[in-house]
Each structure stands twice: as structure tokens, then as C-alpha cells.
Design a protein around this motif. Structure first.
Motif, mmCIF file in Angstrom:
data_model
loop_
_atom_site.group_PDB
_atom_site.id
_atom_site.type_symbol
_atom_site.label_atom_id
_atom_site.label_comp_id
_atom_site.label_asym_id
_atom_site.label_seq_id
_atom_site.Cartn_x
_atom_site.Cartn_y
_atom_site.Cartn_z
ATOM 1 N N HIS A 14 2.749 -1.436 -46.330
ATOM 2 C CA HIS A 14 1.555 -1.562 -47.302
ATOM 3 C C HIS A 14 1.455 -2.857 -47.867
ATOM 4 O O HIS A 14 2.364 -3.488 -48.351
ATOM 5 C CB HIS A 14 1.941 -0.383 -48.672
ATOM 6 N N ARG A 69 -4.146 3.037 -42.327
ATOM 7 C CA ARG A 69 -5.038 3.837 -43.404
ATOM 8 C C ARG A 69 -5.314 3.011 -44.377
ATOM 9 O O ARG A 69 -4.531 2.612 -44.912
ATOM 10 C CB ARG A 69 -4.510 5.426 -43.428
ATOM 11 N N GLN A 113 -5.841 2.243 -48.236
ATOM 12 C CA GLN A 113 -5.449 2.846 -49.679
ATOM 13 C C GLN A 113 -6.388 2.377 -50.861
ATOM 14 O O GLN A 113 -5.761 1.935 -51.816
ATOM 15 C CB GLN A 113 -4.066 2.379 -50.084
ATOM 16 N N SER A 140 -6.040 -0.687 -53.420
ATOM 17 C CA SER A 140 -4.827 -1.260 -53.438
ATOM 18 C C SER A 140 -4.634 -1.619 -52.029
ATOM 19 O O SER A 140 -3.240 -2.162 -51.771
ATOM 20 C CB SER A 140 -3.813 -0.181 -53.925
ATOM 21 N N LYS A 173 -4.072 -1.422 -47.719
ATOM 22 C CA LYS A 173 -3.896 -0.496 -46.492
ATOM 23 C C LYS A 173 -2.362 -0.281 -46.216
ATOM 24 O O LYS A 173 -1.497 -0.984 -46.763
ATOM 25 C CB LYS A 173 -4.587 -1.271 -45.518
ATOM 26 N N VAL A 174 -2.146 0.723 -45.348
ATOM 27 C CA VAL A 174 -0.967 0.664 -44.852
ATOM 28 C C VAL A 174 -0.939 0.848 -43.246
ATOM 29 O O VAL A 174 -1.701 1.583 -42.795
ATOM 30 C CB VAL A 174 -0.275 2.305 -45.526
#
Length: 181
Positions: A81, A120, A122, A125, A127-128
Motif C-alpha cells: 500500500h 485497487r 484506496q 489514501s 492504492k494497494v
């Protein structure tokens, strides 16, 4: 900072700098050894290196990220992340296949060694980015599977060899004084 979220989940927050990437590889390798998943170390270490290198090269506004590894049933998931909301994409153009290129192959490597991968958002904040590896059935967590180890009823249990930093220099043992008899 390393957090053991559960017996099957570990997370570490780092700044994605080249020397930190090497440390995270060691952390991932040690955790997989603890989970008796030695056969996944090479692929997991390669994948986490590629994801952290992407953070180092591309993430904005900073290089701070969290690496998480999670073992659920028969699957190991490694995720990173970061705070950059831009999602990565795999370049499948003919130019991307240049054998002399020095960058641009990270996601292709992850795709090649993993069972699945993706990214994906987030929200605000970042992404992952994650990948999964199939995990073989293993001995219970924390029970060494190496030869010479036995479990309940099978004889003595030997403690695992402590993790050593390959960068450390081996020092010869100090001679001990003989005890007069």
C-alpha cells in the motif's frame, strides 16, 4: 515497524529505498520460513522487490508504504500500500519486450511468477498492489519442517537456527579455557 497482525498475517511499514527493500526481502523470507513455506520464498521475495521498486521509482508524494503478507488457507497474498493514487498498468506493447531495456518489466515478472495480481484504489489514501501465490499444505505454523525436527511424541524438538544477516561477517569462535580436572 513490523506488526504481527495475527498468526497468519504480518505487516511492515517502510520507506521504499533500495537498502530498505533488501531488509523487507529478509523479513518476508524469515516469515515464510516460520510458516514452513520455504518453497515460496524466491517468488515472494522477487515479487515484493518489484512492487517496492515501483514505489521507489514512481510513487508520489512520498516513498512510505506498508507491505503485508497474509496466509489464508492455500494462498499467500503479498500486498504493498502506498500513498500515490495512480494505478500501475502492465505495458504489453512490442517496445516493452525489448531485451535490453533496464526497466519496465516489474509487473510482467509478477504476472509470470504469481497465480494472480492486481491493483485497487484506496480513495484519498493511495492504492494497494498485490499478488498471490498458491501455498502448499504445510506443517502447523511455527513447527519446523526441516529434517531433524520432530513433533509431539516423535522425540526431541530442536529450536530453529536464528535468522542471520548475510551481510554480516562470520567471526571465528573464541577458544575456551580448559577447566582443570
Amino acid at each position: 515497524m513490523i506488526s504481527q497482525v495475527s498468526s497468519r498475517q504480518c505487516a511492515v511499514e517502510v520507506q521504499a529505498l533500495p537498502w530498505r527493500i533488501r531488509q523487507v526481502r529478509r523479513i518476508v523470507s524469515a516469515q515464510l520460513r516460520y510458516w514452513n513455506l520455504d518453497c515460496l520464498i524466491e517468488k515472494a521475495a522477487l515479487g515484493v522487490t518489484e512492487l517496492l521498486t515501483n514505489v521507489h521509482q514512481h510513487a508520489q508524494p512520498d516513498k512510505v508504504c506498508t507491505v503485508e503478507i497474509e496466509l489464508l488457507l492455500d494462498r499467500l497474498t503479498v500486498s504493498v500500500h502506498d500513498h500515490d493514487p495512480r494505478l500501475p498498468s502492465l505495458d504489453r506493447s512490442p517496445e516493452a519486450r525489448d531485451p535490453l531495456a533496464t526497466s519496465g518489466r516489474g509487473l510482467a515478472l509478477i504476472e509470470a511468477v504469481s497465480e494472480s495480481w492486481g491493483a485497487r484504489p484506496q480513495g484519498e489514501s493511495g492504492k494497494v498492489v498485490w499478488f498471490t501465490l498458491p501455498a502448499p499444505a504445510a506443517a502447523p505454523l511455527g513447527i519446523p519442517s526441516a529434517p531433524g525436527y520432530t513433533t509431539a511424541g516423535g522425540g526431541p524438538f530442536k529450536e530453529p537456527v536464528p535468522f542471520e544477516d548475510p551481510g554480516e561477517v562470520a567471526r571465528p569462535a573464541q577458544p575456551t579455557a580448559a577447566v582443570p580436572g
